[in-house]
Design a protein around this motif. Structure first.
Motif, PDB file in Angstrom:
ATOM      1  N   GLY A 259     -24.684  -5.826 -10.444  1.00 57.81           N
ATOM      2  CA  GLY A 259     -23.972  -6.862  -9.681  1.00 57.81           C
ATOM      3  C   GLY A 259     -24.444  -6.896  -8.237  1.00 57.81           C
ATOM      4  O   GLY A 259     -24.620  -7.975  -7.650  1.00 57.81           O
ATOM      5  N   GLU A 260     -24.657  -5.709  -7.675  1.00 56.67           N
ATOM      6  CA  GLU A 260     -25.128  -5.648  -6.271  1.00 56.67           C
ATOM      7  C   GLU A 260     -26.533  -6.238  -6.146  1.00 56.67           C
ATOM      8  O   GLU A 260     -26.833  -6.974  -5.192  1.00 56.67           O
ATOM      9  CB  GLU A 260     -25.095  -4.194  -5.781  1.00 56.67           C
ATOM     10  CG  GLU A 260     -23.679  -3.668  -5.545  1.00 56.67           C
ATOM     11  CD  GLU A 260     -23.662  -2.176  -5.234  1.00 56.67           C
ATOM     12  OE1 GLU A 260     -22.789  -1.747  -4.461  1.00 56.67           O
ATOM     13  OE2 GLU A 260     -24.519  -1.440  -5.766  1.00 56.67           O
ATOM     14  N   GLN A 261     -27.362  -5.933  -7.122  1.00 56.23           N
ATOM     15  CA  GLN A 261     -28.727  -6.481  -7.088  1.00 56.23           C
ATOM     16  C   GLN A 261     -28.673  -8.016  -7.175  1.00 56.23           C
ATOM     17  O   GLN A 261     -29.416  -8.713  -6.491  1.00 56.23           O
ATOM     18  CB  GLN A 261     -29.551  -5.929  -8.246  1.00 56.23           C
ATOM     19  CG  GLN A 261     -29.929  -4.460  -8.084  1.00 56.23           C
ATOM     20  CD  GLN A 261     -30.855  -3.996  -9.202  1.00 56.23           C
ATOM     21  OE1 GLN A 261     -31.836  -4.619  -9.514  1.00 56.23           O
ATOM     22  NE2 GLN A 261     -30.510  -2.862  -9.807  1.00 56.23           N
ATOM     23  N   GLN A 262     -27.771  -8.508  -8.029  1.00 49.72           N
ATOM     24  CA  GLN A 262     -27.677  -9.957  -8.164  1.00 49.72           C
ATOM     25  C   GLN A 262     -27.208 -10.599  -6.857  1.00 49.72           C
ATOM     26  O   GLN A 262     -27.687 -11.673  -6.469  1.00 49.72           O
ATOM     27  CB  GLN A 262     -26.701 -10.319  -9.282  1.00 49.72           C
ATOM     28  CG  GLN A 262     -26.780 -11.790  -9.663  1.00 49.72           C
ATOM     29  CD  GLN A 262     -26.514 -12.016 -11.134  1.00 49.72           C
ATOM     30  OE1 GLN A 262     -25.773 -11.257 -11.746  1.00 49.72           O
ATOM     31  NE2 GLN A 262     -27.114 -13.028 -11.703  1.00 49.72           N
ATOM     32  N   ARG A 263     -26.330  -9.900  -6.163  1.00 52.16           N
ATOM     33  CA  ARG A 263     -25.855 -10.453  -4.887  1.00 52.16           C
ATOM     34  C   ARG A 263     -26.966 -10.433  -3.832  1.00 52.16           C
ATOM     35  O   ARG A 263     -27.082 -11.353  -3.013  1.00 52.16           O
ATOM     36  CB  ARG A 263     -24.635  -9.665  -4.405  1.00 52.16           C
ATOM     37  CG  ARG A 263     -23.355 -10.101  -5.129  1.00 52.16           C
ATOM     38  CD  ARG A 263     -22.147  -9.375  -4.604  1.00 52.16           C
ATOM     39  NE  ARG A 263     -21.987  -8.080  -5.248  1.00 52.16           N
ATOM     40  CZ  ARG A 263     -21.255  -7.081  -4.755  1.00 52.16           C
ATOM     41  NH1 ARG A 263     -20.644  -7.225  -3.593  1.00 52.16           N
ATOM     42  NH2 ARG A 263     -21.139  -5.940  -5.404  1.00 52.16           N
ATOM     43  N   VAL A 264     -27.794  -9.395  -3.884  1.00 50.57           N
ATOM     44  CA  VAL A 264     -28.954  -9.371  -2.967  1.00 50.57           C
ATOM     45  C   VAL A 264     -29.880 -10.542  -3.294  1.00 50.57           C
ATOM     46  O   VAL A 264     -30.382 -11.242  -2.391  1.00 50.57           O
ATOM     47  CB  VAL A 264     -29.720  -8.021  -3.075  1.00 50.57           C
ATOM     48  CG1 VAL A 264     -31.012  -8.081  -2.262  1.00 50.57           C
ATOM     49  CG2 VAL A 264     -28.858  -6.874  -2.600  1.00 50.57           C
ATOM     50  N   ALA A 265     -30.094 -10.773  -4.593  1.00 46.83           N
ATOM     51  CA  ALA A 265     -30.978 -11.874  -5.005  1.00 46.83           C
ATOM     52  C   ALA A 265     -30.418 -13.219  -4.540  1.00 46.83           C
ATOM     53  O   ALA A 265     -31.160 -14.105  -4.096  1.00 46.83           O
ATOM     54  CB  ALA A 265     -31.147 -11.861  -6.524  1.00 46.83           C
ATOM     55  N   ILE A 266     -29.095 -13.379  -4.635  1.00 43.35           N
ATOM     56  CA  ILE A 266     -28.460 -14.622  -4.187  1.00 43.35           C
ATOM     57  C   ILE A 266     -28.608 -14.764  -2.665  1.00 43.35           C
ATOM     58  O   ILE A 266     -28.959 -15.837  -2.154  1.00 43.35           O
ATOM     59  CB  ILE A 266     -26.974 -14.636  -4.597  1.00 43.35           C
ATOM     60  CG1 ILE A 266     -26.859 -14.767  -6.129  1.00 43.35           C
ATOM     61  CG2 ILE A 266     -26.216 -15.761  -3.901  1.00 43.35           C
ATOM     62  CD1 ILE A 266     -25.499 -14.381  -6.680  1.00 43.35           C
TER      63      ILE A 266
END
Lengths: 225, 337
Positions: A147-154
């Protein structure tokens, strides 16, 4: 504005004789500036290929493709990097650079554009705070949860305030609260003039945020409503 | 509007510090630089030898005068053996520079020197002394050559001011005036030696070109390996709007740094070898072996062109690294949309 006119896509066959099959056929539609569109369809329908065309990762095999007012089919190759800087992409598999911290990953689009480092520092810090990663600024992707990685990607996709935002399953690793925050961000960006296209299988999310959709099946556009 | 990138200097978005290792590439470039230094030294040395030989011996000849003390006469006398009553050679004749004898009335050596002095295109004509003759013969006759009372000819060392002087005409004139005189030009041998030196120079130049080519190939292979290792990162950065120049610049900066380190290391390694070679070659190139034994003395003995070559090596390696990496990456990126 994004316009597809009779676009077909065929990936180049590598190490095989003959032509590879066409994965998209005769796609035609127009997205005015500032609209929000879902991109829906079963797996293998060609959603990712359609998004790849939009963010200029591949060129159409036939037809005409216009992205943000530029005819991609006719534009010289050297004109494309500047166009890509106006497009934000959230990948299904995040595509973060593993040797860079969360801060440097998010800062990458700004640094490529040559923004002054002071502005980069302020914008990236604010963006990471907004996605709830203020305390994980120096963490590397391998140290972050999905989830954290996805937020970084966003954060990386929206940091440069793109004119076109393309997202492939952006809520796949987010909990409901985070997904809702992301949807609010995407709608807000759309309201401010960014064209947003989100590919998803999440029917509940689509139901909670009703919006026009592009429907793909077997590489053909079967609906645009 | 052209924007200036202000990204931090250590920002390594493509992870090239690991993809382009700081071990193998500098080591290989150092080996190439070492070979290049030797080739450059060979090129400089061969050029220097050719120049020295041409300038030194190319414009000289020797004239041998049998029975130098006999009176000069136009008739040719017996050539095989001197008359038994030939007067002993006068040692004082040894250093008579451009002696102008009393024309036809003097001895054969005086006549020869007089003729030579009056010939256009001749700078100096100097008769070798007995001691010098004995030195010349020592390798064949031993230290006691001077005591053997051999009927030695007088030898006149002639230096030409004009290398284009017609030596055949001079030989004919001398033979007519002083029969039995032998004129020996060093030109043929010098020509051959010069041709040899020029060939060596060409070989050194060819070796240098090969080394440059191999160094470029080494950088190209390392760069392609880095491209393969960082393909995913390059695709991401490319997708974010990085130009070919941006990506190629990152590779080129890394390759230039590593090649410069390798070039400097190679030049440093070659220094003691070149100093030793310069010491060995100095006598042949008109130089001298440093009288003082010491590092400074030996370093000072290294010719300026070789010093310049050593300094230029890291710069050359850097240029090869930069140009090769730029070309390799830009060509590779053309496959991307």
């Amino acid at each position: 504005m994004v316009r597809f006119e009779g676009v077909g896509l065929r990936y180049r066959a590598i190490g095989r004789a003959g032509r590879s099959p066409e994965v998209l056929h005769d796609i035609s539609f127009t997205l005015p500036d500032g609209v929000f569109r879902w991109l829906l369809g079963p797996s293998g329908a060609g959603k990712t290929s359609l998004l790849r065309l939009m963010y200029l990762a591949v060129a159409p095999s036939r037809g005409h493709l216009t992205v943000l007012g530029t005819d991609v089919s006719a534009a010289p190759r050297r004109a494309l990097p500047r166009l890509r800087r106006r497009i934000g992409v959230v990948f299904q598999d995040f595509r973060l650079l593993p040797h860079l911290s969360a801060f440097d990953n998010v800062a990458l689009p700004l640094r490529i554009s040559g923004r002054p480092e002071g502005q980069v520092r302020a914008d990236v810090t604010e963006m990471l705070r907004w996605v709830g990663l203020a305390k994980r600024i120096e963490a590397y992707p391998s140290q972050l949860s999905g989830g954290e990685q996805q937020r970084v990607a966003i954060a990386r996709a929206v940091i440069a305030r793109p004119s076109l935002l393309v997202a492939d399953e952006p809520t796949g690793n987010l909990d409901d609260a985070q997904a809702e925050r992301l949807m609010q961000l995407l709608h807000e960006m759309s309201r401010l003039g960014t064209t947003v296209v989100v590919a998803t299988h999440n029917d509940r999310l689509v139901a909670r945020h009703p919006a026009p959709a592009l429907l793909l099946e077997h590489g053909r556009l079967t609906g645009h409503h | 509007m052209t924007s200036v990138s202000l990204r931090p200097s250590g920002f390594d978005e493509l992870g090239l510090r690991r993809a382009l290792s700081d071990r193998l590439l500098p080591f290989l470039v150092a080996a190439m630089a070492f070979l290049a230094a030797l080739a450059l030294a060979g090129w400089v040395g061969a050029a220097s030898l050719a120049r020295e030989w041409q300038a030194g011996s190319g414009s000289s000849l020797t004239v041998q005068v049998p029975r130098p003390g006999d009176p000069a006469q136009r008739d040719s006398g017996p050539k095989d053996a001197p008359p038994k009553d030939a007067p002993p050679r006068d040692a004082s004749e040894g250093d008579s520079d451009k002696a102008s004898g009393s024309a036809a009335g003097g001895t054969r050596i005086e006549r020869t020197l007089s003729l030579l002095a009056g010939t256009p295109g001749i700078d100096t004509a100097r008769r070798l002394s007995d001691a010098q003759l004995t030195d010349l013969l020592r390798p064949w006759l031993g230290a006691g050559a001077g005591r053997l009372d051999l009927p030695l000819p007088a030898v006149v060392a002639v230096r030409l001011s004009d290398p284009a002087t017609d030596l055949d005409a001079l030989a004919r004139r001398l033979s007519a005036e002083v029969p039995g005189v032998l004129v020996e030009s060093h030109g043929t041998w010098v020509g051959r030696l010069t041709a040899l030196a020029r060939s060596l120079q060409a070989c050194a130049g060819l070796a240098l070109l090969l080394v440059v080519g191999v160094a470029a190939a080494v950088v190209a292979v390392a760069t392609r390996s880095g491209l393969s290792a960082r393909r995913a990162a390059i695709e991401i950065v490319h997708g974010l709007g990085a130009t070919d120049g941006y990506i190629a610049g990152r590779f080129a900066a890394r390759a230039t740094l590593l090649a410069t380190i390798g070039g400097a290391a190679g030049a440093l390694l070659a220094l003691p070898v070149l100093v030793a070679l310069a010491g060995l070659a100095a006598p042949f190139a008109g130089g001298s072996v440093p009288a003082e034994q010491g590092v400074i003395a030996f370093l000072a003995a290294l010719p300026t062109p070789i010093w310049a070559s050593l300094v230029a090596l890291p710069a050359g390696a850097a240029a090869i690294g930069f140009v090769t990496a730029q070309g390799t990456v830009r060509r590779w990126l053309r496959r991307m949309p």
